[in-house]
Write an enzyme that holds these catalytic residues in place. Structure first.
Site, PDB file in Angstrom:
ATOM      1  N   HIS A 247      11.369   7.719  29.916  1.00 35.93           N
ATOM      2  CA  HIS A 247      12.537   6.957  30.404  1.00 35.93           C
ATOM      3  C   HIS A 247      12.431   5.451  30.131  1.00 35.93           C
ATOM      4  O   HIS A 247      13.410   4.728  30.313  1.00 35.93           O
ATOM      5  CB  HIS A 247      12.728   7.152  31.908  1.00 35.93           C
ATOM      6  CG  HIS A 247      13.014   8.565  32.318  1.00 35.93           C
ATOM      7  ND1 HIS A 247      14.010   9.317  31.723  1.00 35.93           N
ATOM      8  CD2 HIS A 247      12.439   9.364  33.255  1.00 35.93           C
ATOM      9  CE1 HIS A 247      14.026  10.519  32.289  1.00 35.93           C
ATOM     10  NE2 HIS A 247      13.084  10.572  33.213  1.00 35.93           N
TER      11      HIS A 247
ATOM     12  N   ASP B  57      12.647   2.625  41.775  1.00 31.83           N
ATOM     13  CA  ASP B  57      11.688   3.638  41.323  1.00 31.83           C
ATOM     14  C   ASP B  57      10.620   3.081  40.373  1.00 31.83           C
ATOM     15  O   ASP B  57       9.704   3.809  39.992  1.00 31.83           O
ATOM     16  CB  ASP B  57      12.408   4.817  40.664  1.00 31.83           C
ATOM     17  CG  ASP B  57      13.267   4.405  39.472  1.00 31.83           C
ATOM     18  OD1 ASP B  57      13.329   3.201  39.172  1.00 31.83           O
ATOM     19  OD2 ASP B  57      13.891   5.295  38.852  1.00 31.83           O
TER      20      ASP B  57
ATOM     21  N   TYR C 193       5.533  16.325  40.365  1.00 36.45           N
ATOM     22  CA  TYR C 193       5.276  15.592  41.614  1.00 36.45           C
ATOM     23  C   TYR C 193       4.598  16.450  42.673  1.00 36.45           C
ATOM     24  O   TYR C 193       4.399  16.000  43.793  1.00 36.45           O
ATOM     25  CB  TYR C 193       6.603  14.978  42.093  1.00 36.45           C
ATOM     26  CG  TYR C 193       7.208  14.173  40.964  1.00 36.45           C
ATOM     27  CD1 TYR C 193       6.677  12.936  40.612  1.00 36.45           C
ATOM     28  CD2 TYR C 193       8.217  14.702  40.162  1.00 36.45           C
ATOM     29  CE1 TYR C 193       7.146  12.230  39.521  1.00 36.45           C
ATOM     30  CE2 TYR C 193       8.708  14.006  39.076  1.00 36.45           C
ATOM     31  CZ  TYR C 193       8.171  12.776  38.756  1.00 36.45           C
ATOM     32  OH  TYR C 193       8.629  12.081  37.671  1.00 36.45           O
TER      33      TYR C 193
ATOM     34  N   ASP D 223      10.560  18.335  30.006  1.00 45.80           N
ATOM     35  CA  ASP D 223      10.675  17.789  31.360  1.00 45.80           C
ATOM     36  C   ASP D 223      11.993  18.239  32.001  1.00 45.80           C
ATOM     37  O   ASP D 223      12.968  18.541  31.308  1.00 45.80           O
ATOM     38  CB  ASP D 223      10.646  16.260  31.263  1.00 45.80           C
ATOM     39  CG  ASP D 223      10.296  15.561  32.560  1.00 45.80           C
ATOM     40  OD1 ASP D 223       9.122  15.191  32.731  1.00 45.80           O
ATOM     41  OD2 ASP D 223      11.207  15.384  33.399  1.00 45.80           O
TER      42      ASP D 223
ATOM     43  N   HIS E 287      13.977  16.327  33.484  1.00 45.70           N
ATOM     44  CA  HIS E 287      14.941  15.257  33.243  1.00 45.70           C
ATOM     45  C   HIS E 287      15.115  14.985  31.744  1.00 45.70           C
ATOM     46  O   HIS E 287      14.154  15.075  30.971  1.00 45.70           O
ATOM     47  CB  HIS E 287      14.493  13.971  33.944  1.00 45.70           C
ATOM     48  CG  HIS E 287      14.376  14.127  35.434  1.00 45.70           C
ATOM     49  ND1 HIS E 287      13.214  14.564  36.040  1.00 45.70           N
ATOM     50  CD2 HIS E 287      15.275  13.919  36.428  1.00 45.70           C
ATOM     51  CE1 HIS E 287      13.409  14.618  37.348  1.00 45.70           C
ATOM     52  NE2 HIS E 287      14.645  14.230  37.611  1.00 45.70           N
TER      53      HIS E 287
ATOM     54  N   ASP F 243       8.051  18.860  36.255  1.00 44.88           N
ATOM     55  CA  ASP F 243       8.918  18.857  37.422  1.00 44.88           C
ATOM     56  C   ASP F 243       9.941  19.980  37.398  1.00 44.88           C
ATOM     57  O   ASP F 243      10.719  20.149  38.346  1.00 44.88           O
ATOM     58  CB  ASP F 243       9.612  17.500  37.606  1.00 44.88           C
ATOM     59  CG  ASP F 243      10.012  16.832  36.320  1.00 44.88           C
ATOM     60  OD1 ASP F 243       9.889  17.457  35.250  1.00 44.88           O
ATOM     61  OD2 ASP F 243      10.444  15.667  36.361  1.00 44.88           O
TER      62      ASP F 243
ATOM     63  N   GLY G 110      12.953   5.105  35.741  1.00 41.93           N
ATOM     64  CA  GLY G 110      12.504   6.455  36.073  1.00 41.93           C
ATOM     65  C   GLY G 110      11.007   6.634  36.116  1.00 41.93           C
ATOM     66  O   GLY G 110      10.476   7.595  35.547  1.00 41.93           O
TER      67      GLY G 110
END
Length: 411
Positions: A149, A107, A330, A192, A194, A287, A157
């Site tokens: 990240h 990624d 995204y 976020d 995540h 996201d 990430g």
């Protein structure tokens, strides 16, 4: 002078919007979000938000050109080995073993212009931090930042540079112009989908009994196998030896909606009230919005408990200087919608979510609705009343510990 600012919706200073054509161009090369930066800025421009106001109305925004971060600034957190490797490799000629060691695979592939990307994105976020620290503005916006990240010696990430950590380290420095010398408190709030693993880990101090200058609070999805895997992503346990009341998490289940965020928001307010930050950095990852390919949360842009509602409260009701950063997201047209709307909220001139997208070169990217709104979908919210009560009961203990740490010791 107290650095906290009472917001009334009209700011004494214009909002610092961090922008340059070079920043947008290099950020648009990010493999995970190609051309997102370009579409975001083009929509902000199409609505005329950054135009200088004339007549009786004060200027709402000040466009600030970022400077690239220097090596010394990057070394404030990153290791020399990581920087030397990532800044001196071409995307088509790399040692795969070394690349893997530094996380530059899967990624986080190498890409053309990565050196410029790292220095400009870090420099942009630091430029925003300097704008609020040096009293140029009370609010700064850097939508190309928020890379939560990236670790000290490893990309992760979709994140190659730890701009959030670098900004926190910069803002927590003692302010020399204050008498007595003041050590600012910095609150990092991550919205976020995540967990903010790298930022939270950077300031996590298990077993400490002293007050800290930095508090991190991440609201995110957590489930077995969901990225990133970290024990800090779970609901904190005050009885855990690794517990740190300044490293906090509110993990949410799938389908989190406006109703979910409205329910947990008093906890966020209580944490802020106890910590009393001088600076607040908000990572506005998108996201978790409905329509994102991650398809995990069902958050929307408008309405009570929405992303827009949360940002409005932070900007216009919280004391302290603020910086809004980007992050995940995204669905590129929805990212442009959301960050354009949040820009207008920060400037005290919120656009209508029913507003038509202006007819400009990017217009067709916003079909079929051709409006600014990002509405909720039909996903079921799995955050139950029982789970909310668990969160609230847990945070009763956390807030008690946090409050006791913030009380100065008596002699």
């Amino acid at each position: 002078m107290d650095s906290r600012v009472e917001s009334t919706g009209l700011h004494a200073r214009p909002v610092a919007y961090i922008f340059s054509e070079d920043l947008v161009k290099i950020s648009s090369r990010l493999p995970s979000n190609r051309n997102r930066s370009l579409l975001v800025y083009s929509l902000v421009h199409a609505y005329g938000l950054l135009a200088t106001c004339t007549g009786q109305e004060s200027q709402r925004f000040l466009v600030v050109r970022p400077r690239p971060a220097g090596q010394k600034e990057l070394l404030a957190y990153h290791t020399r080995d990581y920087l030397e490797y990532v800044m001196n490799q071409s995307s088509d000629a790399q040692n795969l073993l070394e690349a893997s060691e530094f996380g530059l695979e899967d990624d986080c592939p190498m890409f053309h212009g990565i050196k410029d990307y790292i220095t400009l994105v870090a420099g942009a976020t630091l430029t925003g931090a300097a704008a609020i620290r040096n009293d140029i503005s009370d609010i700064a916006i850097c939508w190309d930042g928020g890379r939560h990240h990236a670790k000290k010696a490893r990309a992760s990430g979709f994140c190659y540079v730890a701009d959030c950590v670098l900004a926190i380290l910069f803002l927590k420095r003692t302010i020399p112009s204050t008498h007595p010398l003041k050590k600012p408190r910095v609150m990092y709030l991550d919205l976020d989908l995540h967990f903010s693993d790298a930022v939270s880990q950077a300031f996590h101090k298990p077993g400490s009994t002293a007050a800290a200058q930095v508090l991190t609070l991440s609201i995110h999805h957590a489930a077995p196998g969901f990225f990133p895997l970290s024990p800090l992503a779970s609901l904190p346990d005050v009885d855990d030896p690794a517990f740190d009341p300044f490293t906090l998490s509110v993990p949410l289940k799938a389908g989190a909606s406006n109703k979910t965020f409205l329910r947990i928001w008093p906890i966020i307010e209580h944490v802020k009230d106890i910590f009393r930050p001088d600076f607040i950095i908000i990572q506005c990852g998108l996201d978790g919005l409905a329509g994102d390919p991650m398809a995990t949360f069902n958050w929307s842009l408008g309405g009570e408990g929405s992303l827009g509602w949360c940002i409005h409260r932070i900007i216009h009701e919280w004391k302290g200087k603020k910086m809004l950063l980007g992050g995940g997201g995204y669905n590129t047209p929805n990212a442009a919608r959301a960050w354009t709307y949040l820009t207008s909220v920060a400037g005290g001139i919120p656009l209508s979510l029913d507003a038509d997208i202006p007819e400009y070169s990017g217009y067709l990217r916003f079909k079929p609705s051709f409006t600014l709104d990002v509405p909720a979908g039909n996903m079921q919210d799995q955050n139950t009343e029982e789970y909310f009560q668990t969160i609230e009961a847990t945070y009763e203990g956390i807030l008690s510990v946090l409050g006791s740490r913030m009380v100065p010791p008596t002699l």
